[in-house]
Design a protein around this motif. Structure first.
Motif, PDB file in Angstrom:
ATOM      1  N   ILE A   1      33.301  53.588  51.922  1.00  0.00           N
ATOM      2  CA  ILE A   1      34.194  52.558  52.461  1.00  0.00           C
ATOM      3  C   ILE A   1      35.252  52.144  51.451  1.00  0.00           C
ATOM      4  CG2 ILE A   1      32.779  50.589  51.745  1.00  0.00           C
ATOM      5  CD1 ILE A   1      33.564  49.205  54.335  1.00  0.00           C
ATOM      6  N   VAL A   2      34.961  52.280  50.172  1.00  0.00           N
ATOM      7  CA  VAL A   2      35.869  51.800  49.124  1.00  0.00           C
ATOM      8  C   VAL A   2      36.816  52.912  48.698  1.00  0.00           C
ATOM      9  CG1 VAL A   2      36.028  50.839  46.803  1.00  0.00           C
ATOM     10  CG2 VAL A   2      34.168  50.131  48.316  1.00  0.00           C
ATOM     11  N   THR A   3      38.097  52.581  48.635  1.00  0.00           N
ATOM     12  CA  THR A   3      39.110  53.500  48.127  1.00  0.00           C
ATOM     13  C   THR A   3      39.747  52.903  46.876  1.00  0.00           C
ATOM     14  OG1 THR A   3      40.881  52.523  49.476  1.00  0.00           O
ATOM     15  CG2 THR A   3      39.587  54.313  50.467  1.00  0.00           C
ATOM     16  N   ASN A   4      40.343  53.763  46.079  1.00  0.00           N
ATOM     17  CA  ASN A   4      41.007  53.285  44.862  1.00  0.00           C
ATOM     18  C   ASN A   4      42.137  52.317  45.178  1.00  0.00           C
ATOM     19  OD1 ASN A   4      39.351  54.812  43.185  1.00  0.00           O
ATOM     20  ND2 ASN A   4      40.714  56.579  43.223  1.00  0.00           N
ATOM     21  N   LYS A   5      42.848  52.591  46.246  1.00  0.00           N
ATOM     22  CA  LYS A   5      43.956  51.722  46.626  1.00  0.00           C
ATOM     23  C   LYS A   5      43.460  50.322  46.958  1.00  0.00           C
ATOM     24  CE  LYS A   5      47.822  51.365  49.872  1.00  0.00           C
ATOM     25  NZ  LYS A   5      48.528  52.006  51.028  1.00  0.00           N
ATOM     26  N   GLN A   6      42.373  50.232  47.712  1.00  0.00           N
ATOM     27  CA  GLN A   6      41.814  48.930  48.045  1.00  0.00           C
ATOM     28  C   GLN A   6      41.356  48.185  46.798  1.00  0.00           C
ATOM     29  OE1 GLN A   6      38.668  49.912  50.729  1.00  0.00           O
ATOM     30  NE2 GLN A   6      40.014  50.172  52.502  1.00  0.00           N
ATOM     31  N   MET A   7      40.666  48.884  45.921  1.00  0.00           N
ATOM     32  CA  MET A   7      40.115  48.244  44.736  1.00  0.00           C
ATOM     33  C   MET A   7      41.213  47.718  43.827  1.00  0.00           C
ATOM     34  SD  MET A   7      37.656  49.866  41.792  1.00  0.00           S
ATOM     35  CE  MET A   7      39.010  50.918  41.232  1.00  0.00           C
ATOM     36  N   TYR A   8      42.206  48.568  43.528  1.00  0.00           N
ATOM     37  CA  TYR A   8      43.266  48.148  42.614  1.00  0.00           C
ATOM     38  C   TYR A   8      44.153  47.081  43.232  1.00  0.00           C
ATOM     39  CZ  TYR A   8      41.923  52.077  39.674  1.00  0.00           C
ATOM     40  OH  TYR A   8      41.210  52.930  38.871  1.00  0.00           O
ATOM     41  N   SER A   9      44.316  47.112  44.537  1.00  0.00           N
ATOM     42  CA  SER A   9      45.091  46.065  45.209  1.00  0.00           C
ATOM     43  C   SER A   9      44.392  44.718  45.096  1.00  0.00           C
ATOM     44  CB  SER A   9      45.308  46.425  46.681  1.00  0.00           C
ATOM     45  OG  SER A   9      46.049  47.616  46.819  1.00  0.00           O
ATOM     46  N   ALA A  10      43.071  44.726  45.305  1.00  0.00           N
ATOM     47  CA  ALA A  10      42.314  43.477  45.187  1.00  0.00           C
ATOM     48  C   ALA A  10      42.335  42.952  43.755  1.00  0.00           C
ATOM     49  CB  ALA A  10      40.878  43.706  45.644  1.00  0.00           C
ATOM     50  N   MET A  11      42.216  43.848  42.784  1.00  0.00           N
ATOM     51  CA  MET A  11      42.285  43.430  41.387  1.00  0.00           C
ATOM     52  C   MET A  11      43.660  42.874  41.039  1.00  0.00           C
ATOM     53  SD  MET A  11      40.238  46.485  39.398  1.00  0.00           S
ATOM     54  CE  MET A  11      40.654  45.766  37.801  1.00  0.00           C
ATOM     55  N   ALA A  12      44.709  43.502  41.581  1.00  0.00           N
ATOM     56  CA  ALA A  12      46.063  43.037  41.298  1.00  0.00           C
ATOM     57  C   ALA A  12      46.301  41.645  41.884  1.00  0.00           C
ATOM     58  CB  ALA A  12      47.079  44.027  41.865  1.00  0.00           C
ATOM     59  N   CYS A  13      45.771  41.407  43.076  1.00  0.00           N
ATOM     60  CA  CYS A  13      45.926  40.078  43.697  1.00  0.00           C
ATOM     61  C   CYS A  13      45.244  39.004  42.865  1.00  0.00           C
ATOM     62  CB  CYS A  13      45.356  40.094  45.109  1.00  0.00           C
ATOM     63  SG  CYS A  13      46.300  41.086  46.287  1.00  0.00           S
ATOM     64  N   GLN A  14      44.033  39.307  42.381  1.00  0.00           N
ATOM     65  CA  GLN A  14      43.317  38.326  41.569  1.00  0.00           C
ATOM     66  C   GLN A  14      43.963  38.168  40.194  1.00  0.00           C
ATOM     67  OE1 GLN A  14      40.180  36.720  42.875  1.00  0.00           O
ATOM     68  NE2 GLN A  14      41.088  35.338  41.387  1.00  0.00           N
ATOM     69  N   ALA A  15      44.445  39.260  39.621  1.00  0.00           N
ATOM     70  CA  ALA A  15      45.050  39.210  38.287  1.00  0.00           C
ATOM     71  C   ALA A  15      46.431  38.561  38.307  1.00  0.00           C
ATOM     72  CB  ALA A  15      45.146  40.619  37.705  1.00  0.00           C
ATOM     73  N   ALA A  16      47.055  38.470  39.474  1.00  0.00           N
ATOM     74  CA  ALA A  16      48.392  37.865  39.561  1.00  0.00           C
ATOM     75  C   ALA A  16      48.391  36.407  39.141  1.00  0.00           C
ATOM     76  CB  ALA A  16      48.926  38.004  40.988  1.00  0.00           C
ATOM     77  N   PHE A  17      47.228  35.752  39.192  1.00  0.00           N
ATOM     78  CA  PHE A  17      47.160  34.340  38.801  1.00  0.00           C
ATOM     79  C   PHE A  17      47.232  34.163  37.283  1.00  0.00           C
ATOM     80  CE2 PHE A  17      45.133  34.302  42.992  1.00  0.00           C
ATOM     81  CZ  PHE A  17      45.799  33.238  43.579  1.00  0.00           C
ATOM     82  N   ILE A  18      47.012  35.227  36.525  1.00  0.00           N
ATOM     83  CA  ILE A  18      47.058  35.111  35.057  1.00  0.00           C
ATOM     84  C   ILE A  18      48.479  34.817  34.580  1.00  0.00           C
ATOM     85  CG2 ILE A  18      46.639  36.311  32.885  1.00  0.00           C
ATOM     86  CD1 ILE A  18      44.421  37.864  34.273  1.00  0.00           C
TER      87      ILE A  18
END
Length: 327
Positions: free
Chosen positions: A98-115
């Protein structure tokens, strides 16, 4: 009293250092397993991120930065970046693929955007927004975990006669424990003490030790889907191909055009399995296998092939497919 405070603080720093080394150790151990499957790659990435998150807290050993509220909030936002990766690790175990690299990195980017956002606008609202997103990921993961685990176990029990090292119930409990521990820690964050810090680190190491050991032993079930490729080229993948029921040659390949294959595939499969199953069970003594699964039977019947090659096809045509695993 002062002596006791210094002792508890030293113990907390010692356990934080031990936890940092713990995750670095497992990052190295899991590195060799990262190519096994997506689950192990996510687990390896999670351990690396956890080790980095613990390592960055060394800045608080400096006296001038020790009680900095700005750095404290920034560190909390950075710590939330690994939550999407861990959440997707849990989901991948319960629903492989179910997990793709695009999904994972997109979710990480959304969370990291708050830094960078907090660095530009150091306001409490930014921390609150980052926490809301992290909590949303946690709640959503727990909900989907229930759905995926129930579906996974249903298909597992319908397919396999044993559940050793393939059951995913452990990851559901691990998901509960992980997110519950972080929620409790975040609630008590404003009133944290050296003792609570120590308990959190010890509990975290114990929890992740169980997860690491269970994941390294876990066997990912590859749920087979029925696909046919009439114009298959050498090197292409297919899940299923069928053999003829001709009385003169049981191993003659069926050649059908696309339209007729769609209409007759199911009937051919059922008739072929029905005619070959008793004979195969007796000749290969499959009934002696206490852990016999439907996939074992399919391989013995030369019905399912994972990543077939031309040599496997030729071996099947010569009637020798049963001597070696297909695919």
């Amino acid at each position: 009293m002062t002596y006791e405070i210094y002792t508890l603080e030293a113990l907390a720093h010692f356990m934080r250092g031990a936890t940092t080394m713990f995750f670095f150790f497992w990052s190295i151990i899991l590195w060799k397993y990262r190519r096994r499957n997506c689950m192990m790659r996510l687990l390896n990435l999670s351990s690396i991120l956890l080790a980095v998150c613990y390592l960055k807290d060394m800045v608080f050993l400096l006296y001038d930065w020790k009680y900095s509220e700005y750095l404290n909030d920034l560190a909390g936002i950075i710590d939330m970046v690994y939550l999407p990766v861990i959440a997707r690790f849990f989901l991948e175990v319960a629903n492989p693929g179910i997990v793709t690299n695009k999904q994972m990195y997109s979710a990480m980017a959304c969370q990291a955007a708050f830094i960078p956002l907090y660095m530009l606008f150091p306001h409490e609202e930014v921390c609150l927004a980052a926490s809301i997103l992290a909590y949303s990921i946690s709640v959503t993961t727990v909900i989907y975990m229930h759905i995926f685990v129930i579906r996974y176990r249903k298909r597992m029990f319908n397919t396999y006669s044993y559940t050793e090292r393939i059951d995913v119930l452990w990851v559901l409990f691990a998901c509960y424990a992980f997110f519950a521990s972080h929620i409790l820690y975040s609630i008590a964050f404003e009133f944290t003490t050296w003792i609570s810090e120590t308990v959190f680190n010890v509990t975290g190491m114990f929890l992740w030790l169980i997860v690491f050991k269970m994941a390294s032993r876990h066997k990912v079930l590859r749920m087979l889907s029925v696909r046919t490729q009439p114009n298959e080229e050498p090197g292409e993948e297919t899940d299923i191909y069928y053999t003829s029921e001709s009385p003169n040659d049981d191993n003659e390949s069926i050649i059908l055009d696309e339209n007729s294959m769609i209409k007759t595939t199911k009937q051919i499969r059922e008739k072929h399995i029905a005619s070959q199953l008793p004979k195969t069970m007796e000749e290969k003594k499959l009934y002696l296998n206490s852990k016999l699964s439907i996939v074992d039977i399919a391989v013995a019947l030369c019905t399912f092939l994972h990543r077939p090659c031309l040599r496997a096809r030729h071996a099947e045509e010569r009637g020798t497919c049963g001597t070696q695993p297909c695919g």
